[in-house]
Design a protein around this motif. Structure first.
Motif, PDB file in Angstrom:
ATOM      1  N   PRO A 123       0.829  -1.211   0.000  1.00 38.59           N
ATOM      2  CA  PRO A 123       0.000   0.000   0.000  1.00 38.59           C
ATOM      3  C   PRO A 123       0.859   1.255   0.000  1.00 38.59           C
ATOM      4  CG  PRO A 123      -0.723  -1.563   1.694  1.00 38.59           C
ATOM      5  CD  PRO A 123       0.603  -2.046   1.180  1.00 38.59           C
ATOM      6  N   SER A 124       0.298   2.298  -0.562  1.00 41.38           N
ATOM      7  CA  SER A 124       0.940   3.605  -0.543  1.00 41.38           C
ATOM      8  C   SER A 124       0.329   4.413   0.593  1.00 41.38           C
ATOM      9  CB  SER A 124       0.724   4.316  -1.879  1.00 41.38           C
ATOM     10  OG  SER A 124       1.219   5.638  -1.833  1.00 41.38           O
ATOM     11  N   VAL A 160      -4.285   6.069   2.769  1.00 37.98           N
ATOM     12  CA  VAL A 160      -3.764   4.783   2.321  1.00 37.98           C
ATOM     13  C   VAL A 160      -4.427   4.434   0.992  1.00 37.98           C
ATOM     14  CG1 VAL A 160      -3.473   2.337   2.842  1.00 37.98           C
ATOM     15  CG2 VAL A 160      -3.445   4.020   4.699  1.00 37.98           C
ATOM     16  N   SER A 161      -3.603   4.043   0.021  1.00 38.48           N
ATOM     17  CA  SER A 161      -4.106   3.638  -1.278  1.00 38.48           C
ATOM     18  C   SER A 161      -3.439   2.322  -1.671  1.00 38.48           C
ATOM     19  CB  SER A 161      -3.812   4.714  -2.328  1.00 38.48           C
ATOM     20  OG  SER A 161      -4.235   4.285  -3.609  1.00 38.48           O
ATOM     21  N   TYR A 162      -4.242   1.400  -2.125  1.00 41.30           N
ATOM     22  CA  TYR A 162      -3.699   0.083  -2.469  1.00 41.30           C
ATOM     23  C   TYR A 162      -4.420  -0.474  -3.681  1.00 41.30           C
ATOM     24  CZ  TYR A 162      -2.402  -4.840  -2.090  1.00 41.30           C
ATOM     25  OH  TYR A 162      -1.942  -6.096  -2.352  1.00 41.30           O
ATOM     26  N   SER A 163      -3.635  -0.947  -4.645  1.00 42.86           N
ATOM     27  CA  SER A 163      -4.192  -1.585  -5.843  1.00 42.86           C
ATOM     28  C   SER A 163      -3.794  -3.047  -5.842  1.00 42.86           C
ATOM     29  CB  SER A 163      -3.681  -0.897  -7.118  1.00 42.86           C
ATOM     30  OG  SER A 163      -4.123   0.441  -7.165  1.00 42.86           O
ATOM     31  N   ILE A 341      -8.231   0.366  -3.653  1.00 37.80           N
ATOM     32  CA  ILE A 341      -8.809   0.540  -2.326  1.00 37.80           C
ATOM     33  C   ILE A 341      -8.163   1.766  -1.690  1.00 37.80           C
ATOM     34  CG2 ILE A 341      -9.133  -0.506  -0.054  1.00 37.80           C
ATOM     35  CD1 ILE A 341      -8.828  -3.225  -1.432  1.00 37.80           C
ATOM     36  N   THR A 342      -9.005   2.639  -1.120  1.00 39.16           N
ATOM     37  CA  THR A 342      -8.492   3.854  -0.483  1.00 39.16           C
ATOM     38  C   THR A 342      -9.059   3.965   0.914  1.00 39.16           C
ATOM     39  OG1 THR A 342     -10.276   5.201  -1.405  1.00 39.16           O
ATOM     40  CG2 THR A 342      -8.217   5.077  -2.660  1.00 39.16           C
ATOM     41  N   ALA A 343      -8.313   4.544   1.797  1.00 35.93           N
ATOM     42  CA  ALA A 343      -8.754   4.785   3.165  1.00 35.93           C
ATOM     43  C   ALA A 343      -8.113   6.069   3.663  1.00 35.93           C
ATOM     44  CB  ALA A 343      -8.383   3.614   4.072  1.00 35.93           C
TER      45      ALA A 343
END
Length: 508
Positions: A123-124, A160-163, A341-343
């Motif tokens: 995740p970023s 948080v960003s995750y692909s 997905i983002t949070a």
């Protein structure tokens, strides 16, 4: 940072993590799984069996050489020539040659690109603080509890960003970059092999030129003595002007052959300096003679199936084919739906000092599913281009393998043929030397003229020069064989552990 509903936040984070893990584990890698092409089925390098031992003579570079099947090649193969100046020069060149330094830097850059791409598996996460001062129109409701239309707002949050790598596109991209890094590793080995081979060949050529210059200088000295004798005989009336003129022409012809050899020698010295990282004006103590080089009496011989493992150029082509295969998977993955997905979690307050206060926390969790519907055929044609590149790389690999086997076959023929040529050259030199010996005896008895003796001497000196060149050819053929078989890079001791450990990653 204080958050209003900690239990809710923890549940959201656990859900996000569980979803990411589930998506990742269930993902597949689209595209072809790379399989290395089969090794050549050939068991020899010629239609008929070749001699197992070369012809031999007793002179310099004339020893018999025996083929040893599957003999391993030392990483420092040039030490088999047993020349201390040559060993020292190559050790120095490997430390200071600019091409080697550039290849090392390129290899490091390639692996850094691999590590950078691997970061996409995670995740970023980013953090931000956004202080603002705002004014809201009086006809609108205020955004703050105080109902003030002029207020400060400070927002601090972690995003948080995750692909998830659903289709393995990132894995294929990493696979491609690892293959490119391994190709660069073998490019480094090819640079080492080219440098060391060029240095040894330059040393052999220098030794040959020195011997040829020495032979020419002896011819000039001998012709000068004969000319001096003819001048005295002419003064006494015992020789003709025609004989003196012929001698003068022969002398000048020999003198004219010396400058080209001296030019070549100077250029070889310049080449040795450049290969070892020096300027031509820098001093270099190493001097090479054929007598100072020992011809190895055992020569390695690898079957074509093993040759493809040893040759750096074949390994480069293999890794390039692997990279092209992985790029097909990347192109396919780009045409499929992707999930992001983002949070966000943070706090917002009317002043920085209140960021940790009650009621300032917020969080959100979301997902985005995107799929290409229409792009004018861009992604389709990119996939077709990747597939065509793969077919191109496959053809280039086959061509590289055939060229590698041909290279070894050519060298094997040269080793045997040049050994026979050296035997013939030595016989010719001995015959010419014997003819000169007889001519000198006859001149002492007055049976022949000075011109006849001169012709016999010229024949001998020319045979001597041909012998020197034949000796140099045998040394050069041996260098060519070690180069054609890969130069023993797998036995080198100066390959970094990190590089060696990373190489097998290309075999997914």
């Amino acid at each position: 940072m204080h958050i209003i509903n900690r239990a809710t936040t923890r549940r959201g984070k656990r859900s996000l993590l569980a979803l990411a893990i589930a998506l990742t584990l269930s993902a597949c890698a689209v595209g072809p799984d790379y399989k290395r092409p089969n090794a050549p089925a050939a068991h020899d390098y010629a239609p008929t069996a070749m001699p197992q031992t070369t012809a031999s003579t007793s002179g310099t570079g004339g020893g018999a050489q025996q083929w040893v099947q599957d003999m391993d090649i030392p990483g420092q193969w040039w030490t088999l020539f047993h020349s201390t100046p040559l060993n020292a020069l190559i050790d120095d060149a490997l430390k200071h040659n600019a091409d080697v330094e550039a290849a090392h830097a390129a290899l490091q850059a390639a692996w850094e690109n691999v590590r950078a791409q691997r970061g996409a598996f995670f995740p970023s996460v980013s953090a931000s603080v956004d202080p603002t001062r705002q004014k809201t129109g009086s006809v609108l409701s205020s955004n703050v509890a105080s109902n003030s239309t002029l207020y400060n707002l400070t927002t601090a949050q972690v995003s948080v960003s995750y692909s998830p790598d659903l289709w393995g596109g990132n894995r294929r991209q990493v696979e491609s970059l690892v293959a490119e890094a391994n190709a660069q590793r073998f490019q480094l080995e090819a640079t080492y092999l080219t440098l060391t081979s060029n240095l040894v060949n330059a040393a052999i050529q220098e030794a040959s030129l020195r011997a040829q210059i020495d032979a020419i200088q002896h011819i000039i000295d001998d012709q000068q003595r004969i000319m001096t004798t003819l001048q005295r005989q002419l003064a006494l009336g015992d020789a003709s002007e025609a004989a003196l003129a012929a001698q003068q022409a022969a002398l000048e012809q020999s003198r004219a052959s010396l400058p080209p050899l001296e030019k070549q020698l100077a250029q070889q010295r310049d080449l040795l300096a450049a290969l070892s990282g020096r300027m031509p004006s820098d001093s270099m103590d190493a001097r090479f003679t054929l007598d100072g080089l020992q011809l190895p009496n055992q020569l390695p011989l690898s079957l074509p199936a093993r040759l493809v493992e040893q040759r750096p150029d074949v390994r480069i082509a293999d890794e390039q084919l692997h990279a092209a295969s992985a790029q097909v998977g990347v192109a396919i993955a780009n045409r499929l739906p992707n999930v992001q997905i983002t949070a966000n979690i943070g706090s917002a307050a009317d002043s920085a000092s209140n960021l940790l206060g009650t009621g300032t926390g917020f969080w959100n969790l979301g997902a985005n599913i995107a799929a290409p519907i229409f792009d004018g055929g861009t992604l389709k044609h990119k996939q077709r281009a990747a597939e065509a590149t793969y077919r191109q790389s496959a053809a280039q690999y086959r061509s590289t393998v055939i060229s590698a086997v041909q290279d070894v076959a050519d060298v094997l023929h040269a080793v045997n043929a040049d050994a026979e040529a050296l035997v013939a050259a030595e016989r010719a030199e001995r015959a010419a030397a014997r003819s000169l010996e007889i001519a000198q005896h006859q001149l002492g008895l007055g049976d022949i003229s000075e011109a006849t003796l001169l012709n016999a001497e010229l024949t001998w000196r020319q045979a001597e020069i041909a012998l020197i060149q034949a000796q140099a050819n045998r040394y050069a053929d041996t260098v060519a064989l070690f180069q054609a078989l890969g130069g023993g890079w797998w036995n080198r001791q100066d390959v970094s552990d990190a590089t060696a450990a990373a190489a097998p990653e290309s075999r997914h």
